[in-house]
Design an enzyme around this catalytic site. Structure first.
Site, PDB file in Angstrom:
ATOM      1  N   ARG A   1       2.209  21.335 -11.952  1.00 48.63           N
ATOM      2  CA  ARG A   1       1.993  20.002 -12.233  1.00 48.63           C
ATOM      3  C   ARG A   1       2.395  19.067 -11.470  1.00 48.63           C
ATOM      4  O   ARG A   1       2.031  18.154 -10.896  1.00 48.63           O
ATOM      5  CB  ARG A   1       2.260  19.802 -13.790  1.00 48.63           C
ATOM      6  CG  ARG A   1       2.005  18.233 -14.215  1.00 48.63           C
ATOM      7  CD  ARG A   1       0.628  17.689 -13.551  1.00 48.63           C
ATOM      8  NE  ARG A   1      -0.431  18.529 -13.844  1.00 48.63           N
ATOM      9  CZ  ARG A   1      -1.501  18.426 -12.955  1.00 48.63           C
ATOM     10  NH1 ARG A   1      -1.616  17.619 -12.198  1.00 48.63           N
ATOM     11  NH2 ARG A   1      -2.685  19.397 -13.392  1.00 48.63           N
TER      12      ARG A   1
ATOM     13  N   ASP B   1      -3.823 -15.505   6.673  1.00 55.60           N
ATOM     14  CA  ASP B   1      -3.896 -15.112   5.328  1.00 55.60           C
ATOM     15  C   ASP B   1      -5.290 -15.709   4.716  1.00 55.60           C
ATOM     16  O   ASP B   1      -5.446 -17.096   4.965  1.00 55.60           O
ATOM     17  CB  ASP B   1      -2.701 -15.687   4.652  1.00 55.60           C
ATOM     18  CG  ASP B   1      -2.637 -15.435   2.925  1.00 55.60           C
ATOM     19  OD1 ASP B   1      -3.159 -14.301   2.685  1.00 55.60           O
ATOM     20  OD2 ASP B   1      -2.408 -16.458   2.245  1.00 55.60           O
TER      21      ASP B   1
ATOM     22  N   LYS C   1       6.814 -16.206   4.627  1.00 61.11           N
ATOM     23  CA  LYS C   1       5.600 -16.391   4.017  1.00 61.11           C
ATOM     24  C   LYS C   1       5.421 -17.875   3.297  1.00 61.11           C
ATOM     25  O   LYS C   1       6.306 -18.714   3.475  1.00 61.11           O
ATOM     26  CB  LYS C   1       5.405 -15.424   2.880  1.00 61.11           C
ATOM     27  CG  LYS C   1       5.189 -13.967   3.226  1.00 61.11           C
ATOM     28  CD  LYS C   1       4.981 -13.079   2.227  1.00 61.11           C
ATOM     29  CE  LYS C   1       3.366 -12.865   1.971  1.00 61.11           C
ATOM     30  NZ  LYS C   1       2.889 -11.738   1.039  1.00 61.11           N
TER      31      LYS C   1
ATOM     32  N   LYS D   1       2.911  -2.970  -1.446  1.00 63.41           N
ATOM     33  CA  LYS D   1       2.358  -2.915  -2.750  1.00 63.41           C
ATOM     34  C   LYS D   1       2.235  -1.326  -2.957  1.00 63.41           C
ATOM     35  O   LYS D   1       1.253  -0.728  -2.932  1.00 63.41           O
ATOM     36  CB  LYS D   1       1.102  -3.604  -2.936  1.00 63.41           C
ATOM     37  CG  LYS D   1       1.030  -5.009  -2.577  1.00 63.41           C
ATOM     38  CD  LYS D   1      -0.325  -5.646  -2.517  1.00 63.41           C
ATOM     39  CE  LYS D   1      -0.088  -7.142  -2.304  1.00 63.41           C
ATOM     40  NZ  LYS D   1      -1.602  -7.973  -2.255  1.00 63.41           N
TER      41      LYS D   1
ATOM     42  N   GLU E   1       3.605 -16.325   8.155  1.00 62.27           N
ATOM     43  CA  GLU E   1       2.264 -16.491   7.315  1.00 62.27           C
ATOM     44  C   GLU E   1       1.564 -17.794   7.766  1.00 62.27           C
ATOM     45  O   GLU E   1       2.043 -19.057   7.601  1.00 62.27           O
ATOM     46  CB  GLU E   1       2.425 -16.294   5.893  1.00 62.27           C
ATOM     47  CG  GLU E   1       0.839 -16.467   5.466  1.00 62.27           C
ATOM     48  CD  GLU E   1       1.197 -16.105   3.884  1.00 62.27           C
ATOM     49  OE1 GLU E   1       1.071 -15.093   3.437  1.00 62.27           O
ATOM     50  OE2 GLU E   1       1.335 -17.246   2.947  1.00 62.27           O
TER      51      GLU E   1
END
Length: 292
Positions: free
Chosen positions: A105, A226, A172, A140, A204
């Protein structure tokens, strides 16, 4: 490559992750194998793909098997980064049946997650083929899994962005609000470059006015565009002109349906959070075969 990986650090993090995964699964012992599988029973099995995709995590799987039982003999039949078809044999495993079953597993968990990331990344890479744009990952990622998630991205043909807060400055919108005026931002960049000349700087931009302002500054290596429209992205590329720097990165709401159009605007990079935060694990299985 925009990011860096600090290999001594990540090797230790992967070993800790493997140890934690085995402790989580085995605990005080694999009672099923202990009571229901004879101690002297040997097993031969193959890890098989139940769907098409891109392999990742094969080398990690071998490390898990070695950790469980060094007497297990295992070998990859395809390499990390290879496209694999449904039904393909990926790895052969031979050894004590108890050990193989105990490892099963955890081995599959690593390979399925990483192959899912690699497969999703390859879809985006294929979608922008023929343009100059590279697909970037983001931060992320699953906590503790960042190195493996980013390794899987490279197996899918993507490019790593920064590993963390320590290897690239990324100013940012919230940082810009806190920083204030452009003069103060420029001075902060100068101080950073003096103390850490190897660290790249990314700013950004939410508007073309910001892009134009950032292009006039010194020490800016990347500008993050962005959530801009395709027309705004094209105008940002035109504002940079024939200069090779700063590099332009498009970000925000990128999907497989939109990524090709974004790439055709002429940006250098497209960052896609979905390739690590929203992927499906690839369907893999370990099938035992009868031994003579």
């Amino acid at each position: 490559m925009p990011g860096s990986t600090y290999l001594p650090r990540v090797e230790k993090s992967v070993e800790r992750l493997i140890d934690a995964a085995l402790e989580e699964d085995i605990g005080a012992g694999d009672l099923t194998s202990l009571y229901f599988v004879p101690e002297d029973r040997k097993a031969t099995g193959f890890i098989v793909a139940r769907e098409t995709g891109v392999l990742s995590g094969g080398e990690i799987a071998l490390a898990v098997l070695r950790k469980i039982d060094p007497s297990i003999e295992a070998g990859l039949l395809v390499n990390d980064g290879d496209r694999i078809a449904e039904g393909a044999y990926i790895m052969k495993v031979e050894g004590p049946a108890r050990s193989v079953l105990t490892a099963e597993r955890t081995v599959l968990n690593f390979m399925q997650r990483m192959s899912g990331v690699a497969t999703a990344t390859r879809q985006y890479v294929d979608a922008v083929r023929g343009t100059n744009a590279e697909i970037l990952d983001t931060r992320k990622t699953i906590p503790g899994w960042r190195y493996l998630d980013k390794l899987a991205v490279t197996h899918g043909g993507g490019t790593n962005h920064r590993m963390g807060l320590y290897d690239r400055v990324m100013v940012k919108d919230n940082h810009l609000v806190a920083e204030g005026r452009l003069e103060e931002l420029q001075e902060a960049i100068r101080r950073l470059k003096a103390d850490h000349p190897e660290v790249e700087v990314e700013l950004e931009a939410d508007s073309l006015e910001q892009v134009e302002a950032f292009l006039s500054m010194e020490g800016v290596d990347y500008i993050l565009l962005d959530n801009m429209t395709l027309e705004e992205l094209r105008q940002a590329v035109e504002l940079r002109g024939e200069r090779s720097t700063p590099k332009l990165e498009a970000s925000g709401g990128v999907t497989l349906k939109t990524v090709a159009g974004i790439a055709e605007t002429g940006v250098d990079f497209i960052s896609v959070g979905a390739i690590t935060h929203s992927v499906e694990a690839m369907d893999l299985a370990l099938d035992f075969v009868k031994r003579e």
